[in-house]
Design an enzyme around this catalytic site. Structure first.
Site, mmCIF file in Angstrom:
data_model
loop_
_atom_site.group_PDB
_atom_site.id
_atom_site.type_symbol
_atom_site.label_atom_id
_atom_site.label_comp_id
_atom_site.label_asym_id
_atom_site.label_seq_id
_atom_site.Cartn_x
_atom_site.Cartn_y
_atom_site.Cartn_z
ATOM 1 N N ASP A 32 -8.953 4.200 -2.132
ATOM 2 C CA ASP A 32 -9.826 4.707 -1.059
ATOM 3 C C ASP A 32 -11.158 5.242 -1.581
ATOM 4 O OD1 ASP A 32 -7.745 4.047 0.579
ATOM 5 O OD2 ASP A 32 -7.031 6.088 0.870
ATOM 6 N N ASP B 2 0.858 -1.188 0.000
ATOM 7 C CA ASP B 2 0.000 0.000 0.000
ATOM 8 C C ASP B 2 0.897 1.243 0.000
ATOM 9 O OD1 ASP B 2 -2.293 1.522 0.151
ATOM 10 O OD2 ASP B 2 -2.720 1.081 2.257
ATOM 11 N N GLU C 111 2.750 4.915 -4.083
ATOM 12 C CA GLU C 111 2.774 5.823 -5.262
ATOM 13 C C GLU C 111 4.134 6.523 -5.447
ATOM 14 O OE1 GLU C 111 -0.896 4.524 -4.111
ATOM 15 O OE2 GLU C 111 0.320 5.815 -2.860
#
Length: 856
Positions: free
Chosen positions: A564, A488, A491
């Site tokens: 999300d 997670d 990015e």
């Protein structure tokens, strides 16, 4: 979720981005192809290009490849140093064809290869390049003259006597400020861009990830599509701003051809799409003339850095296009069977007792599931590869408890490492040179879940190897072979960074600035994690790793999800086009958090979300820390029963899903397909994105609106026959059906002409499924014919690949006989799978006798 989040204006729009403004506002460059510099090489042809005003010389290489693709590469002829070229995404150098000259004049040269069906024509001035198929122009590169190439420069020396105005203008090119963040460009402005015209097309798709419809919109009325991986909490809908992952593949479709453009660049990228004729056409064009105009779509790509590396995929069928793209960037990894089951996750399950109670709850309520997940709170102070010893004192015991029931545990492992000189893992990474550096040379530090953190430099092969080693059973204390991983925040997310990510002037392995490879960061962490799990098993077991960030090629590694999202009907609705866009761009093992990550879904929304997600590839319930608990049995018996039914139906359908993933793994075809992939000539399907095909046999139209009593379903194909899978009612294709629905209705139709294999029961997890018999549904088409496949293997190892231990069977129904025979010569999997029942839909009259022939 970010502490003290200050709203959306932390993200850039295109007018905040200097290189985008420069390219959009500048007059077109007039490049000239110097045809007398042409050299035919074993990889195609090379030409020099000249921009007369700046006297910039570029090198153009054109390489046609074996599988009907054409690669266009443009670099500086003599750069002062090498420009970044994306490594590790293409699975190998494409096999090139040798070119020959067909025609030549002072204005152009036409080259062809192989059978001569395709040609490339290079025009001298203004430079453009056409790709033709049977003398018809398919694609024109640089048709509007937008080719742009800023050459690398030596940093300007600040001298006192330089005119201040000029000093200011140049320094702007070398420095860019957004809010309080200053980005210093080591090589000055180095952006590139070009436009391509796709002739005859008025529908284009792809370019994930965006919270938008399946068909890309004309960008004249707003923002371009942005490809820049960012951590965007509760993202806006119908937006073209960047999200967690990027695949720079655009797919165009018209009734007789599907075509792709792949722009291999990992820096910040914008894409403008202009359809013509369009509603934007000026009023001077009379409607009659507008109708006569050949449609076309102009696509303008702009990237901050690197080289122009563009591959044109010529199809012509959707199936061929998917195969061409998979040949280029890799096929979908074949997941272990458990990964296609249901996953239960939240931020966070509190402790070992909580995990065991949830696990027992599924058994108590007779709901199958395969995997339970732990978010960041399971660690010791957000130090990955550790456990909170108060909450999870016996992690290996917990995994063994689950493994006894053939269930797995997934834990999170993010790329940020807590700055803690007393933690051996941090010290190892620091001393081994495994962290990204600041532009001044020291280790870069940013803030994330643990507080002050440093970020692993996964672009370095040494760092990836070190990180992979961290997953070994002796190094990762408390882990067992039934532990799998979730990447997670990759990015990467940096709470105090520009746009909540890493500054572009941070420095990676090889001295490359972060700007060059930003969109690869998550892909590289995903790769290192996958290699860690494969190594842990000695190369025997298939890994399972979910990643939030991704790039082209991530399909070779595992699964991704849409981040999300919010518990609202709008987010349920948008999940379908988002997953279809990912599927068209090769990222086929994808899903959205069931019920929405943020906020609490009402029971009706939760049921509808389970119904939709059970018909999508990656199926996981997940929710944020501040949400109420939402295990399926907490909303009363009616809701529990509805959710139980769809999860059980998902498990029954897994033999079909697994077969589709084998097909994706071998042919590149996505399991989730827009209708136009299966009905390429039916214009009515080209814009549909609320329903889709699962493989070639099933059409799904999930209910995504509250309180509806009926839904409209497009059943394509005027010659087709469709059967409602629940009622077996038959419908003719080529019409829109109004279907009455209740809370229990999930509209799914089987296409006449197909055979679907289901499991006769659902079991408590996928391991039990493999022991159950099959029930086969044969849906006859109007000719009384049907066809389908079934793929079987051990469900977890690489034996299917290394020892050909698999079984691929073909079922076909022909003039009243159903045959079951091997679909491939190879394959030696001994299975005791038996067929318990065969249901035949569409039989015209009752048979007088049924005879079963067994071989031998």
């Amino acid at each position: 979720v970010v502490p003290d989040d200050e709203g959306k204006e932390k993200f850039k729009k295109s007018d905040h981005v200097a290189f985008y403004r420069r390219q959009i506002q500048a007059p077109n460059m007039q490049h000239r192809a110097l045809l007398d510099t042409m050299v035919l090489t074993e990889k195609g042809a090379r030409f020099e290009l000249l921009e007369p005003d700046t006297q910039t010389k570029l090198l153009l290489s054109v390489s046609p490849c074996k599988n009907d693709t054409v690669r266009i590469l443009i670099d500086e002829l003599q750069p002062i140093k090498a420009r970044y070229r994306v490594p590790d995404v293409l699975t190998g150098e494409p096999q090139c064809e040798e070119l020959r000259v067909e025609r030549q004049s002072k204005d152009s040269v036409t080259l062809s290869w192989s059978s001569g069906r395709h040609q490339v024509c290079v025009w001298r001035f203004p430079f453009r390049l056409e790709v033709l198929c049977e003398d018809e122009v398919m694609v024109t590169f640089n048709s509007k003259g937008k080719l742009w190439f800023e050459t690398l420069q030596v940093p300007p020396r600040a001298t006192s006597h330089v005119n201040e105005l000029q000093e200011d203008h140049t320094s702007l090119l070398w420095k860019e400020t957004f809010r309080q963040f200053v980005d210093v460009k080591a090589n000055g402005p180095s952006s590139i861009g070009s436009d391509l015209c796709i002739h005859g097309f008025s529908h284009v798709y792809g370019l994930p990830e965006h919270a938008d419809g399946l068909q890309l919109r004309d960008t004249r009325d707003g923002e371009p599509y942005r490809l820049y991986n960012l951590d965007v909490f509760a993202y806006d809908l119908y937006s073209r701003l960047g999200l967690y992952g990027s695949v720079p593949l655009l797919v165009a479709h018209k009734p007789d051809r599907t075509l792709g453009l792949f722009w291999l660049n990992a820096s910040e990228t914008f894409v403008n799409v202009h359809y013509s004729p369009s509603e934007h056409q000026d009023d001077q064009t009379p409607p009659v003339k507008r109708r006569r105009m050949q449609p076309q779509t102009d696509v303008h790509w702009l990237s901050e850095s690197g080289v122009i590396d563009c591959v044109i995929l010529l199809g012509p069928s959707p199936q061929q296009l998917f195969a061409q793209y998979a040949e280029l960037t890799g096929y979908q990894a074949l997941p272990p069977l458990f990964a296609l089951g249901y996953h239960q996750c939240r931020w966070n399950y509190d402790d070992e007792a909580d995990v065991k109670a949830v696990d027992a709850g599924f058994d108590r309520h007779d709901i199958p599931y395969d995997v339970i997940w732990l978010d960041i709170e399971h660690t010791d102070g957000k130090r990955y590869f550790t456990w909170d010893s108060a909450l999870f004192p016996e992690p290996a015991g917990l995994q063994r408890h689950l493994e006894k029931k053939n269930r797995k545990l997934v834990v999170i492992s993010d790329p940020h490492i807590k700055v803690d000189p007393d933690w051996s893992l941090y010290c190892e990474a620091r001393d081994g040179g495994h962290f990204v550096k600041h532009r001044e040379g020291q280790i870069y530090q940013g803030s994330c879940w643990p507080g002050k953190s440093s970020y692993l430099d996964f672009s370095s092969p040494d760092t990836r190897a070190w990180y992979s080693g961290c997953f070994s059973l002796d190094k990762y204390k408390g882990s067992t072979a039934s532990l799998f991983v979730w990447n997670d925040m990759n990015e990467p997310s940096v709470f105090d960074g520009p746009e909540q990510t890493m500054p572009k002037d941070a420095v990676h392995y090889g001295g490359w600035e972060h700007r060059e490879l930003h969109n690869l960061y998550g892909f590289y962490q995903h790769m290192a994690t996958v290699e860690g799990l494969i190594t842990r098993s000695g190369g025997l077991e298939r890994p399972f790793v979910l990643s939030r960030s991704f790039f082209a090629g991530s399909q070779r590694l595992g699964a991704i999800w849409t981040g999300d999202n919010v518990a609202s009907w709008e987010y349920l609705k948008i999940s379908i086009p988002m997953l279809l866009s990912l599927s068209v761009a090769g990222i086929v093992f994808c899903g959205a958090d069931v019920g929405g990550f943020v906020r609490d879904p009402e029971p009706e929304l939760l049921v509808r979300w389970y119904q939709a997600a059970a018909l999508q590839p990656f199926f996981r319930g997940h929710s944020a820390k501040e949400t109420k608990r939402r295990e399926p049995w907490l909303f009363g018996e009616e809701v529990t029963a509805a959710i139980r039914t769809v999860i059980q139906q998902r498990y029954c359908l897994l033999p079909y899903w697994y077969t589709l993933f084998h097909q994706a793994h071998t042919s590149g075809l996505p399991p989730l397909r827009p209708l136009w992939v299966e009905f390429p000539r039916e214009q009515s399907t080209f814009t549909v994105d609320n329903q889709y095909m699962i493989g070639g046999a099933l059409l799904a139209c999930p209910v995504t609106e509250a309180g509806v009593q009926e839904v409209k379903v497009l059943l394509p194909g005027s010659g087709e026959v469709w059967y409602d899978v629940h009622s077996a009612k038959v419908y003719k294709g080529g019409r829109t059906l109004s279907l009455p629905v209740t809370l229990d209705t999930v509209p799914v139709f089987q296409r006449g002409g197909s055979v679907v294999c289901r499991s006769a029961g659902s079991g408590s997890c996928t391991a039990e499924l493999q022991q159950l018999p099959l029930s086969i549904t044969v849906a006859l088409n109007s000719q009384g014919v049907a066809d389908g496949q079934l793929y079987l293997d051990d469900g977890h190892s690489f034996s299917y690949r290394d020892k050909k231990a698999f079984c691929l069977r073909r079922f076909n129904m022909l003039s009243g006989h159903l045959f079951c025979r091997p679909a491939r010569e190879e394959g030696t999997f001994d299975c005791d799978t038996v067929v318990q029942s065969v249901t035949i839909l569409g039989v015209k009259s009752k048979p007088s006798a049924v005879v079963v022939h067994m071989s031998g």
